[in-house]
Design a protein around this motif. Structure first.
Motif, short mmCIF file in Angstrom:
data_model
loop_
_atom_site.label_atom_id
_atom_site.label_comp_id
_atom_site.label_asym_id
_atom_site.label_seq_id
_atom_site.Cartn_x
_atom_site.Cartn_y
_atom_site.Cartn_z
N ALA A 141 0.81 -1.22 0.00
CA ALA A 141 0.00 0.00 0.00
C ALA A 141 0.84 1.27 0.00
CB ALA A 141 -0.93 -0.01 1.20
N ASP A 142 2.11 1.15 0.44
CA ASP A 142 2.94 2.34 0.51
C ASP A 142 3.62 2.67 -0.83
OD1 ASP A 142 4.59 0.14 0.53
OD2 ASP A 142 5.93 0.88 2.10
N ARG A 164 -8.28 -1.50 -2.17
CA ARG A 164 -7.40 -0.37 -2.51
C ARG A 164 -7.94 0.44 -3.66
NH1 ARG A 164 -0.93 -0.36 -4.08
NH2 ARG A 164 -0.66 1.89 -3.82
N ASP A 190 -10.28 -0.11 5.88
CA ASP A 190 -9.16 0.84 5.81
C ASP A 190 -8.04 0.33 6.70
OD1 ASP A 190 -7.36 2.95 5.98
OD2 ASP A 190 -8.93 4.48 6.01
N THR A 191 -7.03 -0.30 6.10
CA THR A 191 -5.94 -0.89 6.88
C THR A 191 -5.12 0.18 7.60
OG1 THR A 191 -4.56 -0.91 4.88
CG2 THR A 191 -5.76 -2.92 5.41
N THR A 192 -4.99 1.34 6.98
CA THR A 192 -4.24 2.43 7.63
C THR A 192 -4.92 2.84 8.93
OG1 THR A 192 -3.47 3.25 5.49
CG2 THR A 192 -3.35 4.77 7.37
N ASN A 246 -4.53 0.08 11.53
CA ASN A 246 -3.19 0.09 12.12
C ASN A 246 -3.01 1.25 13.08
OD1 ASN A 246 -2.40 -2.20 10.72
ND2 ASN A 246 -1.63 -1.04 8.96
N ALA A 247 -3.65 2.39 12.77
CA ALA A 247 -3.57 3.54 13.66
C ALA A 247 -4.24 3.25 15.00
CB ALA A 247 -4.22 4.76 13.01
#
Length: 246
Positions: A60-61, A139, A205-207, A210-211
């Motif tokens: 994703a990055d 994504r 939303d994986t971001t 993770n947050a």
């Protein structure tokens, strides 16, 4: 959906999604220079689409850009621009076969009238299926929505056109009149669809997960069940209003 997208959805909810412009159809048989695509040209276009999908499936990055796609496809930028003017046009081409699976994935679940006794089960099945569709294409759909939220007009229109069939079927489930797009039942369908999209956006939303430091499958289940309950109550309430003649 964003506030602006919500407004556009309300304005167009009574209409069928527009057919693909003739210029877009032309790109399937011609490149952007007007040259007819032979086998080599079609293969090149397919390579570009395949490279885009490979990048979407990767880390994703890693930034998705036209130059990144060109490198992935082992093509020069000039070759890529023969087929796609910009990243939006490319992503819309990638979205097309994805959205072609929406009917089987979740839209079709709404086409048969849900009986009152099993509204809860049907509502949960729809929410779960829609979430699964987002998990599979996460994504790409997140990218579309971010671009739409950034006022990308073409992505906003795509987002709305994808939501409209579901909203119209929700109106039918609520015994609403499809010829009255400014009616309260259409507003309820818009609210329910907006909530559904937001819930699957958060839960895929994986971001964001993770947050929060600890992705919580149980928490996602609770959110999906909560959305299903709201859908059930909305349909049940408007059916009662329709039956009473209010």
């Amino acid at each position: 959906m964003s506030a602006k997208a919500d407004m556009k959805a309300g304005q167009t909810a009574g209409k069928s999604p527009r057919s693909r412009p003739s210029a877009e159809i032309k790109t399937l048989s011609h490149n952007l220079n007007g040259q007819r695509l032979g086998r080599k040209g079609r293969d090149t276009r397919d390579r570009i689409l395949a490279a885009t999908n490979e990048l979407l499936a990767g880390p994703a990055d890693v930034e998705l850009s036209l130059s990144a796609v060109a490198r992935q496809a082992s093509l020069g930028m000039t070759s890529l621009y023969n087929y796609f003017n910009d990243l939006t046009e490319l992503l819309l081409a990638v979205l097309e076969p994805v959205m072609a699976t929406a009917e089987e994935a979740y839209v079709g679940l709404l086409r048969t009238r849900w009986d009152d006794a099993s509204l809860g089960e049907h509502s949960l099945a729809l929410v779960t299926a829609y979430h699964g569709f987002w998990v599979k294409n996460s994504r790409l759909l997140h990218l579309r929505n971010r671009m739409a939220d950034a006022q990308n007009e073409r992505m906003m229109l795509h987002r709305i056109s994808a939501a409209l069939p579901v909203m119209r079927l929700m109106v039918e489930q609520m015994d609403g009149d499809l010829s009255k797009p400014q009616s309260p039942v259409f507003s309820m369908a818009t609210a329910l669809m907006t909530g559904l999209e937001r819930i699957v956006t958060v839960t895929t939303d994986t971001t964001l997960q993770n947050a929060l430091h600890a992705p919580n499958p149980l928490g996602r289940t609770h959110l999906l069940r909560a959305e299903a309950r709201l859908l059930e109550l909305g349909i049940r309430d408007y059916r009662m209003l329709a039956a009473s003649g209010d």
